[in-house]
Design a protein around this motif. Structure first.
Motif, PDB file in Angstrom:
ATOM      1  N   ALA A 181      39.626 -86.285  28.299  1.00 51.03           N
ATOM      2  CA  ALA A 181      38.402 -86.467  27.499  1.00 51.03           C
ATOM      3  C   ALA A 181      37.274 -87.028  28.368  1.00 51.03           C
ATOM      4  CB  ALA A 181      38.693 -87.410  26.328  1.00 51.03           C
TER       5      ALA A 181
ATOM      6  N   VAL B 221      35.050 -86.743  18.162  1.00 51.83           N
ATOM      7  CA  VAL B 221      35.567 -87.591  17.076  1.00 51.83           C
ATOM      8  C   VAL B 221      37.072 -87.849  17.155  1.00 51.83           C
ATOM      9  CG1 VAL B 221      33.731 -87.041  15.435  1.00 51.83           C
ATOM     10  CG2 VAL B 221      35.743 -85.559  15.569  1.00 51.83           C
ATOM     11  N   GLY B 222      37.761 -87.200  18.092  1.00 47.29           N
ATOM     12  CA  GLY B 222      39.186 -87.480  18.300  1.00 47.29           C
ATOM     13  C   GLY B 222      40.056 -87.139  17.106  1.00 47.29           C
TER      14      GLY B 222
ATOM     15  N   GLY C  56      31.141 -90.093  18.053  1.00 47.11           N
ATOM     16  CA  GLY C  56      32.444 -90.630  18.475  1.00 47.11           C
ATOM     17  C   GLY C  56      32.305 -91.456  19.738  1.00 47.11           C
TER      18      GLY C  56
ATOM     19  N   PHE D 145      50.257-101.856  16.701  1.00 48.28           N
ATOM     20  CA  PHE D 145      49.898-102.729  17.827  1.00 48.28           C
ATOM     21  C   PHE D 145      49.197-104.016  17.391  1.00 48.28           C
ATOM     22  CE2 PHE D 145      49.709 -98.288  19.417  1.00 48.28           C
ATOM     23  CZ  PHE D 145      50.844 -98.342  20.193  1.00 48.28           C
TER      24      PHE D 145
ATOM     25  N   TYR E 186      56.050 -88.105  21.823  1.00 44.80           N
ATOM     26  CA  TYR E 186      56.101 -89.156  22.840  1.00 44.80           C
ATOM     27  C   TYR E 186      55.713 -90.501  22.228  1.00 44.80           C
ATOM     28  CZ  TYR E 186      50.986 -89.462  23.801  1.00 44.80           C
ATOM     29  OH  TYR E 186      49.632 -89.690  23.721  1.00 44.80           O
TER      30      TYR E 186
ATOM     31  N   ARG F 256      49.122 -85.701  15.062  1.00 41.38           N
ATOM     32  CA  ARG F 256      47.776 -86.225  14.843  1.00 41.38           C
ATOM     33  C   ARG F 256      46.867 -85.087  14.386  1.00 41.38           C
ATOM     34  NH1 ARG F 256      46.610 -91.090  16.810  1.00 41.38           N
ATOM     35  NH2 ARG F 256      44.495 -90.602  17.446  1.00 41.38           N
TER      36      ARG F 256
ATOM     37  N   TYR G  30      28.941 -93.925  10.186  1.00 42.96           N
ATOM     38  CA  TYR G  30      29.731 -92.708  10.046  1.00 42.96           C
ATOM     39  C   TYR G  30      28.768 -91.520  10.050  1.00 42.96           C
ATOM     40  CZ  TYR G  30      33.249 -89.414   8.680  1.00 42.96           C
ATOM     41  OH  TYR G  30      34.108 -88.349   8.683  1.00 42.96           O
ATOM     42  N   CYS G  31      29.027 -90.571  10.930  1.00 46.26           N
ATOM     43  CA  CYS G  31      28.051 -89.523  11.199  1.00 46.26           C
ATOM     44  C   CYS G  31      28.526 -88.166  10.668  1.00 46.26           C
ATOM     45  CB  CYS G  31      27.895 -89.458  12.717  1.00 46.26           C
ATOM     46  SG  CYS G  31      26.575 -88.415  13.281  1.00 46.26           S
TER      47      CYS G  31
ATOM     48  N   VAL H 178      39.765 -85.285  13.319  1.00 45.06           N
ATOM     49  CA  VAL H 178      39.061 -85.829  12.146  1.00 45.06           C
ATOM     50  C   VAL H 178      37.694 -85.164  11.945  1.00 45.06           C
ATOM     51  CG1 VAL H 178      40.245 -88.030  11.937  1.00 45.06           C
ATOM     52  CG2 VAL H 178      38.364 -87.846  13.523  1.00 45.06           C
TER      53      VAL H 178
ATOM     54  N   GLY I  44      34.695 -92.899  21.598  1.00 46.38           N
ATOM     55  CA  GLY I  44      36.001 -93.093  22.228  1.00 46.38           C
ATOM     56  C   GLY I  44      35.912 -92.732  23.694  1.00 46.38           C
ATOM     57  N   SER I  45      37.063 -92.393  24.268  1.00 47.81           N
ATOM     58  CA  SER I  45      37.126 -92.114  25.712  1.00 47.81           C
ATOM     59  C   SER I  45      36.084 -91.072  26.119  1.00 47.81           C
ATOM     60  CB  SER I  45      38.513 -91.578  26.075  1.00 47.81           C
ATOM     61  OG  SER I  45      39.512 -92.413  25.562  1.00 47.81           O
TER      62      SER I  45
ATOM     63  N   ASP J 212      40.105 -84.981  22.171  1.00 51.27           N
ATOM     64  CA  ASP J 212      41.210 -84.580  21.291  1.00 51.27           C
ATOM     65  C   ASP J 212      40.798 -83.585  20.210  1.00 51.27           C
ATOM     66  OD1 ASP J 212      42.670 -86.352  22.739  1.00 51.27           O
ATOM     67  OD2 ASP J 212      43.339 -87.575  21.056  1.00 51.27           O
TER      68      ASP J 212
ATOM     69  N   SER K 137      50.746 -95.490  14.400  1.00 50.80           N
ATOM     70  CA  SER K 137      50.285 -96.125  15.644  1.00 50.80           C
ATOM     71  C   SER K 137      48.936 -96.827  15.436  1.00 50.80           C
ATOM     72  CB  SER K 137      50.185 -95.090  16.765  1.00 50.80           C
ATOM     73  OG  SER K 137      49.334 -94.036  16.373  1.00 50.80           O
TER      74      SER K 137
ATOM     75  N   GLU L 176      45.692 -83.681  24.835  1.00 53.75           N
ATOM     76  CA  GLU L 176      45.157 -84.868  24.157  1.00 53.75           C
ATOM     77  C   GLU L 176      45.442 -86.089  25.032  1.00 53.75           C
ATOM     78  OE1 GLU L 176      46.559 -85.068  20.125  1.00 53.75           O
ATOM     79  OE2 GLU L 176      45.879 -83.039  19.696  1.00 53.75           O
TER      80      GLU L 176
ATOM     81  N   CYS M 263      46.664 -95.781  24.357  1.00 55.63           N
ATOM     82  CA  CYS M 263      47.165 -96.040  25.721  1.00 55.63           C
ATOM     83  C   CYS M 263      47.265 -97.523  26.071  1.00 55.63           C
ATOM     84  CB  CYS M 263      46.253 -95.404  26.762  1.00 55.63           C
ATOM     85  SG  CYS M 263      45.329 -93.969  26.247  1.00 55.63           S
TER      86      CYS M 263
HETATM   87  P1  FAD Z   1      38.978 -91.037  20.419  1.00 57.30           P
HETATM   88  O1  FAD Z   1      39.299 -91.942  21.549  1.00 57.30           O
HETATM   89  O2  FAD Z   1      39.949 -90.969  19.315  1.00 57.30           O
HETATM   90  O3  FAD Z   1      37.545 -91.491  19.872  1.00 57.30           O
HETATM   91  C1  FAD Z   1      36.964 -90.910  18.749  1.00 57.30           C
HETATM   92  C2  FAD Z   1      36.070 -91.948  18.077  1.00 57.30           C
HETATM   93  O4  FAD Z   1      35.204 -91.300  17.158  1.00 57.30           O
HETATM   94  C3  FAD Z   1      36.851 -92.968  17.284  1.00 57.30           C
HETATM   95  O5  FAD Z   1      36.404 -94.268  17.563  1.00 57.30           O
HETATM   96  C4  FAD Z   1      36.557 -92.603  15.831  1.00 57.30           C
HETATM   97  O6  FAD Z   1      36.637 -93.692  14.961  1.00 57.30           O
HETATM   98  C5  FAD Z   1      35.139 -92.073  15.963  1.00 57.30           C
HETATM   99  N1  FAD Z   1      34.745 -91.173  14.883  1.00 57.30           N
HETATM  100  C6  FAD Z   1      35.483 -90.198  14.312  1.00 57.30           C
HETATM  101  N2  FAD Z   1      34.751 -89.537  13.388  1.00 57.30           N
HETATM  102  C7  FAD Z   1      33.533 -90.124  13.384  1.00 57.30           C
HETATM  103  C8  FAD Z   1      32.334 -89.882  12.662  1.00 57.30           C
HETATM  104  N3  FAD Z   1      32.246 -88.883  11.791  1.00 57.30           N
HETATM  105  N4  FAD Z   1      31.267 -90.682  12.896  1.00 57.30           N
HETATM  106  C9  FAD Z   1      31.327 -91.694  13.791  1.00 57.30           C
HETATM  107  N5  FAD Z   1      32.440 -91.951  14.521  1.00 57.30           N
HETATM  108  C10 FAD Z   1      33.513 -91.171  14.328  1.00 57.30           C
HETATM  109  N6  FAD Z   1      46.354 -90.779  26.457  1.00 57.30           N
HETATM  110  C11 FAD Z   1      46.618 -90.970  27.774  1.00 57.30           C
HETATM  111  O7  FAD Z   1      45.942 -90.388  28.608  1.00 57.30           O
HETATM  112  N7  FAD Z   1      47.607 -91.817  28.171  1.00 57.30           N
HETATM  113  C12 FAD Z   1      48.373 -92.500  27.302  1.00 57.30           C
HETATM  114  O8  FAD Z   1      49.269 -93.242  27.698  1.00 57.30           O
HETATM  115  C13 FAD Z   1      48.120 -92.330  25.924  1.00 57.30           C
HETATM  116  N8  FAD Z   1      48.827 -93.003  25.011  1.00 57.30           N
HETATM  117  C14 FAD Z   1      48.527 -92.889  23.688  1.00 57.30           C
HETATM  118  C15 FAD Z   1      49.248 -93.616  22.772  1.00 57.30           C
HETATM  119  C16 FAD Z   1      48.988 -93.504  21.430  1.00 57.30           C
HETATM  120  C17 FAD Z   1      49.765 -94.340  20.450  1.00 57.30           C
HETATM  121  C18 FAD Z   1      47.955 -92.629  20.981  1.00 57.30           C
HETATM  122  C19 FAD Z   1      47.647 -92.499  19.514  1.00 57.30           C
HETATM  123  C20 FAD Z   1      47.217 -91.890  21.881  1.00 57.30           C
HETATM  124  C21 FAD Z   1      47.500 -92.001  23.250  1.00 57.30           C
HETATM  125  N9  FAD Z   1      46.800 -91.273  24.207  1.00 57.30           N
HETATM  126  C22 FAD Z   1      47.087 -91.430  25.535  1.00 57.30           C
HETATM  127  C23 FAD Z   1      45.785 -90.277  23.799  1.00 57.30           C
HETATM  128  C24 FAD Z   1      44.367 -90.822  23.948  1.00 57.30           C
HETATM  129  O9  FAD Z   1      44.248 -92.033  23.241  1.00 57.30           O
HETATM  130  C25 FAD Z   1      43.379 -89.793  23.429  1.00 57.30           C
HETATM  131  O10 FAD Z   1      43.595 -88.577  24.101  1.00 57.30           O
HETATM  132  C26 FAD Z   1      41.929 -90.199  23.654  1.00 57.30           C
HETATM  133  O11 FAD Z   1      41.648 -91.431  23.045  1.00 57.30           O
HETATM  134  C27 FAD Z   1      40.993 -89.117  23.099  1.00 57.30           C
HETATM  135  O12 FAD Z   1      39.661 -89.510  23.260  1.00 57.30           O
HETATM  136  P2  FAD Z   1      38.523 -88.898  22.328  1.00 57.30           P
HETATM  137  O13 FAD Z   1      37.242 -89.376  22.922  1.00 57.30           O
HETATM  138  O14 FAD Z   1      38.734 -87.457  22.151  1.00 57.30           O
HETATM  139  O15 FAD Z   1      38.760 -89.548  20.892  1.00 57.30           O
END
Ligand code: FAD
Length: 511
Positions: free
Chosen positions: A348, A167-168, A25, A190, A206, A296, A137-138, A299, A27-28, A336, A186, A343, A70
């Motif tokens: 994160a 993986v969020g 993953g 955007f 929210y 949400r 994809y892992c 995954v 992400g953040s 997440d 969502s 979340e 965000c």
């Molecule tokens: P993610 O950022 O979701 O990253 C996970 C990544 O892993 C993704 O790119 C996904 O595609 C990838 N992935 C998943 N499974 C696999 C796999 N098997 N193999 C390879 N890749 C994979 N937070 C705030 O702090 N402030 C805000 O204002 C805010 N607003 C938001 C608004 C919206 C509309 C949404 C949906 C969320 C918001 N959030 C906000 C929440 C924030 O986006 C999440 O908390 C944050 O992104 C979580 O980070 P993460 O690293 O856990 O997962």
């Protein structure tokens, strides 16, 4: 051995695996953990793969926050509040045509361009830190092996010593006819190429309210349908005020109701069949766009966690952890995907950085754990809501009603006061007493502040500093001892004297 990139020279690679750390993953949380581990010499691979939404939307490296969370959300919110300030500008002597139309396509292009530059920046940062980025994809093969599958279906296996699951989550769909085929989430809103038109936001989250808020402010006929409580978990008094403000500013709220069915009409609209949950009556209405914001899901389904022996909560797919460590000691989880944690992006990120430092840190600095207490947050509805700590209800439940006192203050920011026209015209644009500050204290613990709530402009900026003070055990006396900055909205917190128990009216009567 490791494919692509330079040959691994990590001093830590004495275990014979391809990688010291594999992060699933990008992400953040995942990016933060991968970069921090690499900084301390670990050989790291970061896997990130975005499965398209039902609608076919996809995006680049960076995860939810950057691409579909965000960042675009805050920018669309900004577009909305800019529009709302045209009327203020006129009151301040500018000549601005308040009726000018908003260009949806221009806004989306500007925001998506910015996101594209962030995606590029993340890829560059991984390269610079010598993290192998795998756009694959892992999933787990066993407790020390993953397989990655790229866009063309090519599969490879990689071994690891340690793994971080980051993986969020992705938006849930309602389990009613037509939801998956006709609604967006969502993940799509955007980057919509065409203006959404008349829109229905489904859900009391929210994300639903923020989306409805900016769509209303941009001039779209917007409704929100909710089954029960708005903004569950947040302070109930404030949630009510947010919703009231949104209604007075043009968002229609359809309460105690659930959508039962979505159908496509001949002219391309979406006919929604609603059912009122109190009285059971059904009614129909057509919309151009329906945005589902009903929660949400983590995954983890495709990760094959059982192959690695990692336990997860079957109800929501989330992973229970102690200090981000799963039941398999060399496999961790952050962000997440964690069960019962906030979340939020900064949660994160901090968890990812601290975890990677605890595992690989070689700089002699203390190995710190993530602390999930007193995490501040902001809801970016048109009237923003920032909070730290407990809602008044939770504080009463936790410490006993008799021990809780709340200090209350309604106010109107100075910046709103010049725009009489908006108010005189019966337009509630800059209402008196729309903004609100609440400080919840525990009387049994020296009036320790256990909840701080702010409703008004720039809520995130106002709240952040008070979160630091609360981390340092701030009491009401500390707030009273602090000199305010005048004229600001934040100074409210240094002068609050009206308590809930006094029964006095906390509405402001003058300047
Ligand atoms: P993610 O950022 O979701 O990253 C996970 C990544 O892993 C993704 O790119 C996904 O595609 C990838 N992935 C998943 N499974 C696999 C796999 N098997 N193999 C390879 N890749 C994979 N937070 C705030 O702090 N402030 C805000 O204002 C805010 N607003 C938001 C608004 C919206 C509309 C949404 C949906 C969320 C918001 N959030 C906000 C929440 C924030 O986006 C999440 O908390 C944050 O992104 C979580 O980070 P993460 O690293 O856990 O997962």
């Amino acid at each position: 051995m490791v494919e692509g990139g330079e040959s691994p020279t990590s001093p830590l690679m004495q275990h014979g695996k391809d990688y010291d750390l594999i992060v699933i993953g990008g992400g953040s949380g995942g990016l933060a953990a991968a970069k921090e581990a690499a900084k301390h010499g670990a050989k790291v691979a970061c896997f990130d793969f975005v499965k398209p939404s039902e609608r076919g939307t996809t995006w680049g490296l960076g995860g939810t926050c950057v691409n579909v969370g965000c960042i675009p959300k805050k920018l669309m919110h900004q577009a909305g509040i800019l529009g709302e300030s045209f009327s203020d500008a006129n009151a301040f002597g500018w000549t601005v045509d308040e009726k000018q139309k908003h260009d949806w396509g221009k806004m989306v292009t500007g925001i998506q361009d910015h996101i594209g530059s962030l995606n590029f920046g993340y890829r560059t940062a991984l390269r610079e830190k010598k993290v192998d980025y795998k756009n694959e994809y892992c999933s787990f093969v066993d407790a020390n092996t993953v397989k990655g599958v790229n866009k063309r279906g090519v599969e490879k296996q990689y071994t690891f010593d340690k793994c971080v699951i980051a993986v969020g989550g992705r938006p849930s769909y309602l389990d009613v006819p037509g939801a998956r085929e006709l609604c967006i989430t969502s993940d799509d809103v955007f980057s919509l190429e065409n203006p959404p038109g008349k829109t229905l936001c489904v859900g009391a989250s929210y994300i639903s309210l923020e989306t409805a808020g900016f769509l209303t402010a941009l001039g779209y006929d917007t409704s929100v349908v909710v089954r029960s409580v708005f903004l569950r978990g947040f302070d109930a008094e404030i949630a009510k005020q947010i919703v009231g403000h949104m209604e007075r500013h043009g968002t229609r709220m359809i309460r105690d109701t659930t959508p039962q069915k979505f159908e496509k009409t001949e002219d391309g609209k979406i006919k929604v069949e609603f059912k009122n949950t109190m009285f059971g009556n059904k009614f129909k209405e057509e919309f151009d766009t329906v945005v589902l914001a009903v929660g949400r899901d983590a995954v983890t389904e495709g990760l094959n966690l059982p192959a690695a022996g990692v336990e997860f909560n079957p109800k929501n797919g989330k992973i229970p952890c102690v200090d981000e460590q799963t039941n398999v000691s060399h496999i961790y989880a952050i962000g997440d995907v964690l069960d019962t944690r906030q979340e939020l992006t900064p949660v994160a990120i901090k968890a990812g950085v601290r975890l990677a430092h605890r595992i690989f840190g070689d700089d002699g600095k203390p190995k710190l754990k993530m602390n999930y207490d007193l995490v501040p947050t902001t809801v970016f509805t048109p009237l923003e809501y920032g909070c730290v700590g407990m809602s008044e209800e939770l504080a009463k439940e936790t410490y006993g009603e008799e021990n809780i006192e709340s200090f209350l203050s309604y106010f109107k920011p100075l910046e709103w006061t010049v725009n009489h026209a908006a108010h005189d015209n019966g337009n509630m644009h800059r209402e008196d007493n729309a903004c609100f500050a609440k400080v919840v204290v525990n009387k049994a613990d020296s009036d320790r502040v256990v909840g701080l709530h702010y409703l008004g402009p720039n809520a995130g900026e106002v709240t952040q500093g008070y979160a630091v003070a609360m981390k340092m055990n701030m009491t009401k006396q500390d707030l009273d001892d602090t000199v305010g900055i005048h004229p600001t909205v934040s100074e409210q917190f240094t002068t609050m004297s009206i308590t809930r128990s006094s029964g006095e009216d906390p509405q402001s009567k003058g300047c």
